[in-house]
Design an enzyme around this catalytic site. Structure first.
Site, PDB file in Angstrom:
ATOM      1  N   GLU A 286      -5.653   4.387  -4.200  1.00 55.38           N
ATOM      2  CA  GLU A 286      -4.467   5.591  -4.930  1.00 55.38           C
ATOM      3  C   GLU A 286      -3.353   4.736  -5.559  1.00 55.38           C
ATOM      4  O   GLU A 286      -2.709   5.286  -7.059  1.00 55.38           O
ATOM      5  CB  GLU A 286      -4.602   6.239  -3.656  1.00 55.38           C
ATOM      6  CG  GLU A 286      -5.457   7.496  -3.811  1.00 55.38           C
ATOM      7  CD  GLU A 286      -4.945   8.441  -3.314  1.00 55.38           C
ATOM      8  OE1 GLU A 286      -5.250   8.893  -2.625  1.00 55.38           O
ATOM      9  OE2 GLU A 286      -3.965   8.691  -2.496  1.00 55.38           O
ATOM     10  N   HIS A 307     -27.131  -8.885   4.344  1.00 54.55           N
ATOM     11  CA  HIS A 307     -28.239  -8.255   4.143  1.00 54.55           C
ATOM     12  C   HIS A 307     -28.867  -7.025   3.703  1.00 54.55           C
ATOM     13  O   HIS A 307     -29.590  -6.780   3.881  1.00 54.55           O
ATOM     14  CB  HIS A 307     -29.307  -8.428   5.678  1.00 54.55           C
ATOM     15  CG  HIS A 307     -28.716  -9.499   6.810  1.00 54.55           C
ATOM     16  ND1 HIS A 307     -29.824 -10.683   7.237  1.00 54.55           N
ATOM     17  CD2 HIS A 307     -27.803  -9.862   7.445  1.00 54.55           C
ATOM     18  CE1 HIS A 307     -29.225 -11.680   7.529  1.00 54.55           C
ATOM     19  NE2 HIS A 307     -28.049 -11.141   7.824  1.00 54.55           N
ATOM     20  N   LYS A 421      -9.402  18.855  -6.757  1.00 54.61           N
ATOM     21  CA  LYS A 421      -8.272  19.989  -5.894  1.00 54.61           C
ATOM     22  C   LYS A 421      -8.580  21.033  -6.579  1.00 54.61           C
ATOM     23  O   LYS A 421      -8.712  22.661  -5.971  1.00 54.61           O
ATOM     24  CB  LYS A 421      -7.409  20.130  -5.330  1.00 54.61           C
ATOM     25  CG  LYS A 421      -7.177  18.742  -4.154  1.00 54.61           C
ATOM     26  CD  LYS A 421      -5.322  18.579  -3.660  1.00 54.61           C
ATOM     27  CE  LYS A 421      -5.655  17.368  -2.988  1.00 54.61           C
ATOM     28  NZ  LYS A 421      -4.374  17.198  -2.740  1.00 54.61           N
TER      29      LYS A 421
HETATM   30  O1  PA5 Z   1      -1.251   8.033  -0.282  1.00 52.15           O
HETATM   31  C1  PA5 Z   1      -1.553  10.114  -0.379  1.00 52.15           C
HETATM   32  O2  PA5 Z   1      -0.728  10.425  -0.549  1.00 52.15           O
HETATM   33  C2  PA5 Z   1      -2.883  10.879   0.163  1.00 52.15           C
HETATM   34  O3  PA5 Z   1      -3.706  10.215   0.265  1.00 52.15           O
HETATM   35  C3  PA5 Z   1      -1.715  11.312   1.743  1.00 52.15           C
HETATM   36  O4  PA5 Z   1      -2.182  11.031   2.250  1.00 52.15           O
HETATM   37  C4  PA5 Z   1      -4.120  13.027   1.370  1.00 52.15           C
HETATM   38  O5  PA5 Z   1      -3.951  13.024  -0.143  1.00 52.15           O
HETATM   39  C5  PA5 Z   1      -2.660  14.028   2.225  1.00 52.15           C
HETATM   40  O6  PA5 Z   1      -1.835  14.203   2.361  1.00 52.15           O
HETATM   41  P1  PA5 Z   1      -0.756  15.427   2.848  1.00 52.15           P
HETATM   42  O7  PA5 Z   1      -0.638  14.002   4.256  1.00 52.15           O
HETATM   43  O8  PA5 Z   1      -0.175  15.972   2.269  1.00 52.15           O
HETATM   44  O9  PA5 Z   1      -2.311  16.616   4.263  1.00 52.15           O
END
Ligand code: PA5
Length: 446
Positions: A286, A307, A421
């Site tokens: 990310e 394996h 989303k």
């Molecule tokens: O790193 C990030 O910002 C995302 O992976 C969030 O942790 C994830 O989308 C969950 O978001 P939230 O804590 O707002 O529910």
């Protein structure tokens, strides 16, 4: 202390190229330290180890003790992405994997929900909840993420029906933003105990906030030792030196990437570290995968995956590098006994520790993969414990910030996550998504 060994890359790079890459990594470190780079309003994670107040840990311990008083033996932690993977990684790494099959344990069992949308998963979890004494922690920074929100609605209803509204409210703790989001307003209205995720810490950098601290304390582990280990790496990774482990790691992986190694595989030889790979993939995927750039982060568990994935790594397309997390010492001791009949032909191992076989598998794999054209970076810890896990968390976070700046991307946003989303909301009929829903229907009807 987390150490970085780059010996397994030496035959793939020239020393002068590495020196140039270290120079770039040091410039990126400067930007991170001066807080002048992209996303610089999300750097709160840098000083969490040294600035976490004792009072926060005590508040978490108070929840643990109060739930223990109620006989709670199952805690369901609800969250996804950065709001789940750090705690999951730490708890898996530190737990006896068979403890809960062996009978009652001192600490409650911690399980996770809200990290998928599977009806079977949540239904089967609720079957389990029915035979246990349950409390829950809902974690969401935005307070609006669909997966955990759906799980929480279902689990909240179960708790209220089972224990009554007042008691249910004492069995629910929320970890969320200080001011914003549906979870914040719901918690205020229902009177839940809440912990705040600092504004300047993004989800995947939040394991050392209450997002990780509360579940880790509830599972019975030593969070103070974890923060100490992280603190040691906070200091080591701030030094402007080619010996800074985060600089070394970032410099080498970026140099290899520029040379065509587009995929990095995080490798462990300890099954307890499987979720370190999952946490690391989210952190790097990310943070770096944007603007058409980024090393693709993958992970394997050896020797198991030797394996399955071993063939490809040894012999497939040569776009791979490996980062092995080496654990120097086992926390347990078991030797292989002599068998007078030696029907399995294993007497050559008599008296050896199982872990020695693992270590030789690791070394043998390293040599084979280097021979096969896969450079190997090595991240070394002495053993798996809270201190070293804290060190690993901090080391990888700092190296991630440096790496992303070397790549020229903002490590602290994730615009690409929104695309699925929007489509999902349109398909599910969420108000406000009508136009997008029409466009999708048109597209699907062609
Ligand atoms: O790193 C990030 O910002 C995302 O992976 C969030 O942790 C994830 O989308 C969950 O978001 P939230 O804590 O707002 O529910």
């Amino acid at each position: 202390m987390v150490k970085v060994n780059l010996g397994g890359c030496s035959s793939f790079i020239k020393d002068a190229e590495y020196d140039t890459s270290v120079e770039k990594a040091l410039q990126s470190l400067d930007v991170l330290e001066a807080e002048t780079g992209a996303g610089n309003d999300f750097l709160g994670w840098k000083h969490l180890p040294s600035e976490t107040p004792e009072s926060l840990i005590q508040e978490c311990e108070a929840i643990r003790d109060s739930w223990k008083g109620k006989g709670v033996d199952l805690v369901v932690v609800i969250g996804i992405g950065g709001s789940y993977l750090g705690a999951k990684c730490a708890i898996e790494a530190l737990s006896h994997p068979f403890a809960h099959f062996m009978g009652k344990t001192e600490a409650p069992q911690v399980v996770f929900a809200g990290h998928n949308l599977s009806e079977e998963y949540i239904s089967e979890l609720m079957d389990f909840m029915k035979v246990r004494n349950v409390a829950t922690v809902i974690i969401s920074k935005s307070g609006t993420t669909t997966e955990p929100a759906i799980a929480f609605r279902l689990i909240k209803q179960y708790l209220e029906e089972t224990y009554g509204a007042k008691e249910a409210a004492e069995r629910i703790v929320a970890v969320t933003d200080a001011h914003r989001g549906a979870l914040k307003s719901l918690s205020t209205q229902e009177g839940y105990k809440t912990f705040v995720i600092p504004d300047n810490v993004g989800g995947r950098f939040s394991v050392l906030t209450p997002v990780g601290i509360l579940p880790i304390v509830l599972a019975g582990f030593d969070i103070r030792a974890m923060l100490e280990g992280a603190k040691e790496m906070e200091q080591a990774c701030a030094v402007r030196s080619a010996e800074n482990p985060a600089v070394k790691y970032a410099a080498m992986r970026n140099l290899l990437y520029q040379g065509g190694k587009k995929i990095e595989i995080l490798v462990n030889f300890a099954p307890k570290l499987q979720y370190l790979g999952e946490w690391w993939k989210q952190l790097y995927g990310e943070s770096e995968g944007k603007d058409g750039k980024g090393i693709f982060p993958a992970s394997v568990n050896f020797t198991t995956d030797l394996h399955s994935m071993g063939q490809y790594i040894q012999d497939g397309e040569r776009h791979l590098m490996e980062t092995v997390v080496t654990v120097e010492n086992s926390n347990r001791s078991m030797t292989i006994a002599n068998d007078p009949q030696n029907l399995d032909g294993l007497n050559f191992l008599t008296g050896k520790h199982v872990e020695e076989c693992n270590a030789m598998a690791e070394l043998g794999t390293k040599l084979a993969h280097i021979d096969g054209g896969v450079p190997q970076l090595q991240v070394v810890i002495e053993r798996i414990n809270e201190f070293n896990l804290g060190g690993l968390f901090y080391f990888f976070e700092k190296a991630c910030g440096i790496s992303a700046y070397m790549l020229g991307v903002n490590p602290f946003n994730q615009p690409g996550v929104e695309a699925y989303k929007k489509n999902m909301f349109a398909l599910l009929g969420k108000p406000g998504y009508e136009e997008q829903a029409r466009a999708i229907q048109d597209r699907l009807s062609k």
